[in-house]
Design a protein around this motif. Structure first.
Motif, mmCIF file in Angstrom:
data_model
loop_
_atom_site.group_PDB
_atom_site.id
_atom_site.type_symbol
_atom_site.label_atom_id
_atom_site.label_comp_id
_atom_site.label_asym_id
_atom_site.label_seq_id
_atom_site.Cartn_x
_atom_site.Cartn_y
_atom_site.Cartn_z
ATOM 1 N N ARG A 279 -6.628 -23.642 7.457
ATOM 2 C CA ARG A 279 -7.731 -22.754 7.112
ATOM 3 C C ARG A 279 -7.255 -21.480 6.411
ATOM 4 O O ARG A 279 -7.886 -21.004 5.475
ATOM 5 N N HIS A 280 -6.175 -20.862 6.873
ATOM 6 C CA HIS A 280 -5.721 -19.574 6.355
ATOM 7 C C HIS A 280 -4.389 -19.634 5.612
ATOM 8 O O HIS A 280 -3.848 -18.605 5.264
ATOM 9 N N GLY A 281 -3.860 -20.754 5.389
ATOM 10 C CA GLY A 281 -2.597 -20.869 4.681
ATOM 11 C C GLY A 281 -1.420 -20.886 5.651
ATOM 12 O O GLY A 281 -1.554 -20.569 6.823
ATOM 13 N N ASN A 282 -0.269 -21.261 5.151
ATOM 14 C CA ASN A 282 0.917 -21.380 5.991
ATOM 15 C C ASN A 282 1.559 -20.043 6.302
ATOM 16 O O ASN A 282 2.186 -19.877 7.327
ATOM 17 N N GLY A 283 1.435 -19.063 5.431
ATOM 18 C CA GLY A 283 2.078 -17.777 5.645
ATOM 19 C C GLY A 283 1.111 -16.757 6.225
ATOM 20 O O GLY A 283 -0.076 -17.020 6.415
ATOM 21 N N PRO A 284 1.628 -15.599 6.492
ATOM 22 C CA PRO A 284 0.780 -14.546 7.070
ATOM 23 C C PRO A 284 0.010 -13.753 6.009
ATOM 24 O O PRO A 284 -0.373 -12.614 6.239
ATOM 25 N N VAL A 285 -0.228 -14.350 4.847
ATOM 26 C CA VAL A 285 -0.857 -13.642 3.732
ATOM 27 C C VAL A 285 -2.244 -13.112 4.122
ATOM 28 O O VAL A 285 -2.583 -11.968 3.822
ATOM 29 N N PHE A 286 -3.037 -13.925 4.781
ATOM 30 C CA PHE A 286 -4.375 -13.501 5.185
ATOM 31 C C PHE A 286 -4.307 -12.256 6.065
ATOM 32 O O PHE A 286 -5.049 -11.301 5.865
ATOM 33 N N PHE A 287 -3.416 -12.257 7.012
ATOM 34 C CA PHE A 287 -3.304 -11.128 7.944
ATOM 35 C C PHE A 287 -2.726 -9.892 7.256
ATOM 36 O O PHE A 287 -3.125 -8.771 7.553
ATOM 37 N N VAL A 288 -1.810 -10.060 6.344
ATOM 38 C CA VAL A 288 -1.239 -8.934 5.605
ATOM 39 C C VAL A 288 -2.316 -8.307 4.723
ATOM 40 O O VAL A 288 -2.469 -7.077 4.681
ATOM 41 N N VAL A 289 -3.081 -9.131 4.023
ATOM 42 C CA VAL A 289 -4.142 -8.616 3.160
ATOM 43 C C VAL A 289 -5.196 -7.884 4.000
ATOM 44 O O VAL A 289 -5.649 -6.791 3.634
ATOM 45 N N ALA A 290 -5.582 -8.464 5.126
ATOM 46 C CA ALA A 290 -6.564 -7.824 5.999
ATOM 47 C C ALA A 290 -6.040 -6.497 6.538
ATOM 48 O O ALA A 290 -6.780 -5.512 6.622
ATOM 49 N N THR A 291 -4.773 -6.436 6.896
ATOM 50 C CA THR A 291 -4.184 -5.199 7.403
ATOM 51 C C THR A 291 -4.119 -4.133 6.311
ATOM 52 O O THR A 291 -4.454 -2.965 6.552
ATOM 53 N N PHE B 12 -6.076 -3.906 3.713
ATOM 54 C CA PHE B 12 -7.457 -3.482 3.481
ATOM 55 C C PHE B 12 -7.918 -2.507 4.563
ATOM 56 O O PHE B 12 -8.518 -1.471 4.261
ATOM 57 N N ALA B 13 -7.619 -2.803 5.817
ATOM 58 C CA ALA B 13 -8.026 -1.928 6.920
ATOM 59 C C ALA B 13 -7.357 -0.555 6.811
ATOM 60 O O ALA B 13 -7.996 0.473 7.049
ATOM 61 N N VAL B 14 -6.093 -0.526 6.449
ATOM 62 C CA VAL B 14 -5.384 0.748 6.288
ATOM 63 C C VAL B 14 -5.980 1.543 5.126
ATOM 64 O O VAL B 14 -6.203 2.760 5.240
ATOM 65 N N ALA B 15 -6.278 0.889 4.020
ATOM 66 C CA ALA B 15 -6.862 1.576 2.860
ATOM 67 C C ALA B 15 -8.233 2.158 3.201
ATOM 68 O O ALA B 15 -8.547 3.300 2.839
ATOM 69 N N VAL B 16 -9.057 1.403 3.915
ATOM 70 C CA VAL B 16 -10.378 1.894 4.299
ATOM 71 C C VAL B 16 -10.248 3.078 5.253
ATOM 72 O O VAL B 16 -10.959 4.077 5.131
ATOM 73 N N THR B 17 -9.327 3.002 6.193
ATOM 74 C CA THR B 17 -9.117 4.087 7.150
ATOM 75 C C THR B 17 -8.660 5.363 6.437
ATOM 76 O O THR B 17 -9.157 6.453 6.718
ATOM 77 N N ILE B 18 -7.732 5.239 5.512
ATOM 78 C CA ILE B 18 -7.248 6.403 4.766
ATOM 79 C C ILE B 18 -8.373 6.980 3.901
ATOM 80 O O ILE B 18 -8.574 8.195 3.867
ATOM 81 N N GLY B 19 -9.131 6.140 3.238
ATOM 82 C CA GLY B 19 -10.246 6.614 2.418
ATOM 83 C C GLY B 19 -11.307 7.312 3.241
ATOM 84 O O GLY B 19 -11.820 8.362 2.857
ATOM 85 N N TRP B 20 -11.646 6.747 4.383
ATOM 86 C CA TRP B 20 -12.631 7.365 5.269
ATOM 87 C C TRP B 20 -12.124 8.718 5.779
ATOM 88 O O TRP B 20 -12.848 9.697 5.789
ATOM 89 N N GLY B 21 -10.890 8.769 6.186
ATOM 90 C CA GLY B 21 -10.303 10.021 6.667
ATOM 91 C C GLY B 21 -10.294 11.094 5.589
ATOM 92 O O GLY B 21 -10.622 12.248 5.847
ATOM 93 N N TYR B 22 -9.952 10.715 4.368
ATOM 94 C CA TYR B 22 -9.944 11.683 3.261
ATOM 95 C C TYR B 22 -11.347 12.211 2.989
ATOM 96 O O TYR B 22 -11.546 13.406 2.785
ATOM 97 N N SER B 23 -12.338 11.319 2.990
ATOM 98 C CA SER B 23 -13.700 11.766 2.698
ATOM 99 C C SER B 23 -14.234 12.678 3.795
ATOM 100 O O SER B 23 -14.936 13.649 3.508
ATOM 101 N N VAL B 24 -13.901 12.414 5.039
ATOM 102 C CA VAL B 24 -14.340 13.273 6.135
ATOM 103 C C VAL B 24 -13.640 14.633 6.061
ATOM 104 O O VAL B 24 -14.262 15.679 6.269
ATOM 105 N N MET B 25 -12.356 14.640 5.753
ATOM 106 C CA MET B 25 -11.606 15.893 5.685
ATOM 107 C C MET B 25 -12.060 16.765 4.513
ATOM 108 O O MET B 25 -12.057 17.988 4.613
ATOM 109 N N SER B 26 -12.450 16.161 3.385
ATOM 110 C CA SER B 26 -12.807 16.944 2.208
ATOM 111 C C SER B 26 -14.299 17.236 2.131
ATOM 112 O O SER B 26 -14.727 17.942 1.217
ATOM 113 N N TYR B 27 -15.100 16.743 3.054
ATOM 114 C CA TYR B 27 -16.550 16.974 3.018
ATOM 115 C C TYR B 27 -16.845 18.435 3.318
ATOM 116 O O TYR B 27 -16.392 18.989 4.306
#
Length: 129
Positions: A13-25, A27-42
């Motif tokens: 379903r997700h491939g042989n390597g950890p690609v799905f989990f790396v991409v998801a991680t 993405f989650a880090v990028a969203v967290t950093i973006g959210w934190g930046y927007s809250v700090m600069s508001y």
């Protein structure tokens, strides 16, 4: 069914390597950093100007008084409005306030008895809004 049987299904379903989990991680880090930046600069919808009404009064049919506090970095231009009991505008005045934390006392001339006085808006001096 043991864990050895479920592993091949996950790999299909997700491939042989950890690609799905790396991409998801990532993405989650990028969203967290973006959210934190927007809250700090508001800084709010009104920019760097904050105001708070202290007291209002309407002692006569020709004037209304308001005391309010303004906090701004570069000075502010505030619009004070007097309204009657039907919320119809009966008086209005623009007030220029120096930078810093300032207490403002203003008397607004009215065309008839006001029931309330409010600070309709405060914005930085020189803004084009």
């Amino acid at each position: 069914m043991n864990s050895a049987d479920t592993a091949p299904a996950l790999r299909k379903r997700h491939g042989n390597g950890p690609v799905f989990f790396v991409v998801a991680t990532v993405f989650a880090v990028a969203v967290t950093i973006g959210w934190g930046y927007s809250v700090m600069s508001y800084s709010g919808l009104g920019g760097g100007v904050y105001h708070q009404v202290i007291s209002v009064s309407a002692p006569s049919g020709s004037e209304a008084r308001i005391s309010f506090e303004v906090n701004s970095r570069e000075g502010a231009e505030c619009l004070v409005q007097a309204l009657d009991d039907q919320m119809v505008l009966v008086g209005e005045e623009k007030v220029d306030v120096e930078s810093g934390n300032r207490m403002v006392n203003r008397t607004v001339e009215t065309v008839r008895q006001a029931s309330t006085v409010e600070v309709a808006s405060c914005r930085e001096q020189g803004s084009q809004d």
